[in-house]
Scaffold this motif. Structure first.
Motif, PDB file in Angstrom:
ATOM      1  N   LEU A  71       0.845  -1.188   0.050  1.00 53.74           N
ATOM      2  CA  LEU A  71       0.165  -0.008   0.075  1.00 53.74           C
ATOM      3  C   LEU A  71       0.823   1.416  -0.172  1.00 53.74           C
ATOM      4  CD1 LEU A  71      -2.273  -1.256   3.024  1.00 53.74           C
ATOM      5  CD2 LEU A  71      -2.728  -1.461   0.323  1.00 53.74           C
ATOM      6  N   VAL A  72       0.550   2.006  -0.909  1.00 52.88           N
ATOM      7  CA  VAL A  72       1.199   3.205  -0.878  1.00 52.88           C
ATOM      8  C   VAL A  72       0.335   4.586  -1.151  1.00 52.88           C
ATOM      9  CG1 VAL A  72       2.837   4.893  -2.252  1.00 52.88           C
ATOM     10  CG2 VAL A  72       3.322   2.334  -2.045  1.00 52.88           C
ATOM     11  N   ALA A  73       0.293   5.872  -0.202  1.00 54.29           N
ATOM     12  CA  ALA A  73      -0.385   6.925  -0.172  1.00 54.29           C
ATOM     13  C   ALA A  73       0.656   7.852  -0.439  1.00 54.29           C
ATOM     14  CB  ALA A  73      -0.936   6.906   1.280  1.00 54.29           C
ATOM     15  N   ARG A  74       0.103   8.657  -1.335  1.00 53.55           N
ATOM     16  CA  ARG A  74       1.027  10.049  -1.854  1.00 53.55           C
ATOM     17  C   ARG A  74       0.218  10.935  -2.333  1.00 53.55           C
ATOM     18  NH1 ARG A  74       6.394  11.314  -4.359  1.00 53.55           N
ATOM     19  NH2 ARG A  74       6.847  13.110  -3.074  1.00 53.55           N
ATOM     20  N   TYR A 129      -5.771   4.553  -7.584  1.00 55.07           N
ATOM     21  CA  TYR A 129      -6.995   5.301  -7.410  1.00 55.07           C
ATOM     22  C   TYR A 129      -6.662   6.869  -6.677  1.00 55.07           C
ATOM     23  CZ  TYR A 129     -11.413   6.530  -4.705  1.00 55.07           C
ATOM     24  OH  TYR A 129     -12.322   7.056  -4.239  1.00 55.07           O
ATOM     25  N   ALA A 130      -7.320   7.758  -6.988  1.00 55.73           N
ATOM     26  CA  ALA A 130      -7.386   9.163  -6.586  1.00 55.73           C
ATOM     27  C   ALA A 130      -8.488   9.352  -5.694  1.00 55.73           C
ATOM     28  CB  ALA A 130      -6.880  10.085  -7.837  1.00 55.73           C
ATOM     29  N   ALA A 131      -8.188   9.398  -4.459  1.00 55.95           N
ATOM     30  CA  ALA A 131      -9.439   9.531  -3.463  1.00 55.95           C
ATOM     31  C   ALA A 131     -10.025  11.216  -3.901  1.00 55.95           C
ATOM     32  CB  ALA A 131      -8.916   9.585  -2.126  1.00 55.95           C
ATOM     33  N   ARG A 187      -3.854   6.633  -3.899  1.00 57.86           N
ATOM     34  CA  ARG A 187      -3.829   5.543  -2.932  1.00 57.86           C
ATOM     35  C   ARG A 187      -3.676   4.298  -3.898  1.00 57.86           C
ATOM     36  NH1 ARG A 187      -3.560   9.199  -0.569  1.00 57.86           N
ATOM     37  NH2 ARG A 187      -4.537  10.167   1.500  1.00 57.86           N
ATOM     38  N   THR A 188      -2.538   3.767  -3.745  1.00 57.15           N
ATOM     39  CA  THR A 188      -2.254   2.813  -4.791  1.00 57.15           C
ATOM     40  C   THR A 188      -2.044   1.398  -4.108  1.00 57.15           C
ATOM     41  OG1 THR A 188      -1.249   4.460  -6.193  1.00 57.15           O
ATOM     42  CG2 THR A 188      -0.542   2.014  -6.670  1.00 57.15           C
ATOM     43  N   LEU A 189      -2.569   0.294  -4.481  1.00 54.53           N
ATOM     44  CA  LEU A 189      -2.406  -1.126  -4.021  1.00 54.53           C
ATOM     45  C   LEU A 189      -1.875  -1.698  -5.048  1.00 54.53           C
ATOM     46  CD1 LEU A 189      -5.037   0.041  -2.610  1.00 54.53           C
ATOM     47  CD2 LEU A 189      -6.002  -2.148  -2.783  1.00 54.53           C
ATOM     48  N   TYR A 190      -0.517  -2.345  -4.478  1.00 58.47           N
ATOM     49  CA  TYR A 190       0.365  -3.327  -5.422  1.00 58.47           C
ATOM     50  C   TYR A 190       0.089  -4.469  -4.960  1.00 58.47           C
ATOM     51  CZ  TYR A 190       2.643   1.215  -6.595  1.00 58.47           C
ATOM     52  OH  TYR A 190       3.020   2.377  -7.023  1.00 58.47           O
ATOM     53  N   LEU A 250     -16.563   0.056  -2.750  1.00 53.11           N
ATOM     54  CA  LEU A 250     -15.088   0.003  -2.984  1.00 53.11           C
ATOM     55  C   LEU A 250     -14.194   1.226  -2.519  1.00 53.11           C
ATOM     56  CD1 LEU A 250     -12.954  -1.446  -4.369  1.00 53.11           C
ATOM     57  CD2 LEU A 250     -13.697  -0.276  -6.708  1.00 53.11           C
ATOM     58  N   ASN A 251     -14.778   2.533  -2.437  1.00 51.46           N
ATOM     59  CA  ASN A 251     -13.992   3.601  -1.973  1.00 51.46           C
ATOM     60  C   ASN A 251     -13.734   3.569  -0.548  1.00 51.46           C
ATOM     61  OD1 ASN A 251     -13.278   6.724  -1.828  1.00 51.46           O
ATOM     62  ND2 ASN A 251     -15.112   6.416  -0.571  1.00 51.46           N
ATOM     63  N   GLN A 252     -14.765   3.278   0.177  1.00 45.21           N
ATOM     64  CA  GLN A 252     -14.528   3.002   1.446  1.00 45.21           C
ATOM     65  C   GLN A 252     -13.657   1.701   1.756  1.00 45.21           C
ATOM     66  OE1 GLN A 252     -15.461   5.359   4.062  1.00 45.21           O
ATOM     67  NE2 GLN A 252     -16.204   6.343   2.450  1.00 45.21           N
ATOM     68  N   ALA A 253     -13.786   0.748   1.169  1.00 49.18           N
ATOM     69  CA  ALA A 253     -12.767  -0.417   1.040  1.00 49.18           C
ATOM     70  C   ALA A 253     -11.410  -0.124   0.942  1.00 49.18           C
ATOM     71  CB  ALA A 253     -13.179  -1.614   0.456  1.00 49.18           C
ATOM     72  N   ILE A 254     -11.194   0.697  -0.143  1.00 47.84           N
ATOM     73  CA  ILE A 254      -9.819   0.954  -0.369  1.00 47.84           C
ATOM     74  C   ILE A 254      -9.276   1.999   0.720  1.00 47.84           C
ATOM     75  CG2 ILE A 254      -8.331   2.643  -1.987  1.00 47.84           C
ATOM     76  CD1 ILE A 254     -10.116   1.567  -4.233  1.00 47.84           C
ATOM     77  N   LEU A 255      -9.978   2.989   1.061  1.00 47.16           N
ATOM     78  CA  LEU A 255      -9.515   4.014   2.098  1.00 47.16           C
ATOM     79  C   LEU A 255      -9.288   3.246   3.541  1.00 47.16           C
ATOM     80  CD1 LEU A 255     -11.708   7.097   1.537  1.00 47.16           C
ATOM     81  CD2 LEU A 255      -9.447   6.697   0.336  1.00 47.16           C
TER      82      LEU A 255
END
Length: 269
Positions: free
Chosen positions: A27-30, A50-52, A92-95, A122-127
């Motif tokens: 997981l990478v947040a930037r 994904y761009a929140a 928010r990127t999931l690798y 899906l938005n809430q799951a990613i966040l």
């Protein structure tokens, strides 16, 4: 020709929220500012970008994917891609490790790039995956929920396929550089050194869209970009700028591509 950059994860030392879960997901947040470009590169992992908040454009050899806040893009491992930030984004990127995808039997259908319509779930799951308080069990459940939603959410409305044939590619880039213009195929054909008949055939074979349909998709993508990055623009202004005779004509074309009216897409009342 320079070799393609294979970016290792973690991408940068200064990223916020950077860790590997036991589920095989990194997981990478930037945050990235408007105007920044991540030049063509690839990763050894598959990724869900994904761009929140904000809007970005992802370019692959196959085309351009416009990614407003209610979309994400799936990028397979080893696929060259570049990212242009069109409005300040919270990325928010999931690798995903390929071994995990194959072990969990999630790999089918994920070998090509596609845009995902991000539902509220899906938005809430990613966040929620980026919550530092997550337990191992909660993280694994959230990852599985993301994958379940991912397989049901493909949406090509914001995709503009790019032809590979040299003359057709040049014609496509002329249109994309000025999507609001009224591009005549005869004029374009002369500019790229071919006949209108040949150019028309090339667009159909290279993009699976007629020249007219491809130009309409390019114009609608431009409209989506404006709606996503300029809260002050009205549907009427946008219709005029894009060369439509009326708002109903613009709305009909927009609905034909996206399944929604411009007002519905922008979430405006």
């Amino acid at each position: 020709m320079l070799p393609m950059s294979v970016v290792e994860t973690p991408i940068l030392r200064e990223v916020r929220g950077n860790h590997r879960s036991t589920a095989g997901v990194h997981l990478v947040a930037r945050d990235y500012p408007k105007g920044l470009r991540l030049d063509p590169h690839m990763h050894r992992e598959a990724q869900l970008v994904y761009a929140a908040r904000g809007t970005m454009q992802v370019t692959t050899p196959g085309g351009r994917w416009l990614v407003p806040p209610d979309r994400a893009v799936w990028v397979p491992a080893g696929l060259e891609h570049a990212i242009d930030v069109l409005a300040d984004i919270e990325m928010r990127t999931l690798y995903f490790d390929l071994a995990w995808l194959k072990r969990e039997k999630r790999y089918d259908g994920l070998t090509r790039e596609f845009v995902v319509r991000v539902s509220p779930l899906l938005n809430q799951a990613i966040l929620a995956l980026f919550d530092a308080r997550n337990t191992e069990e909660r993280t694994e459940l959230l990852v599985r929920l993301v994958m379940l939603e991912l397989h049901q959410a493909e949406d090509s409305a914001t995709f503009v396929p790019l032809p590979h044939e040299q003359r057709c590619r040049r014609a496509a880039m002329i249109v994309l550089d000025d999507p609001t213009g009224l591009h005549d195929i005869d004029t374009l054909a002369r500019e790229v050194g071919t006949s209108a008949r040949t150019l028309s055939r090339l667009f159909s074979s290279e993009t699976q869209l007629s020249f007219k349909s491809w130009c309409q998709r390019a114009r609608i993508a431009a409209a989506i970009q404006r709606l996503s990055t300029d809260a002050s623009v009205s549907v009427k202004q946008l219709a005029t700028q894009l060369g439509y005779a009326s708002v109903p004509a613009f709305s009909a074309a927009f609905r034909q591509v996206t399944g929604r009216t411009p007002t519905e897409f922008a979430g405006k009342s």
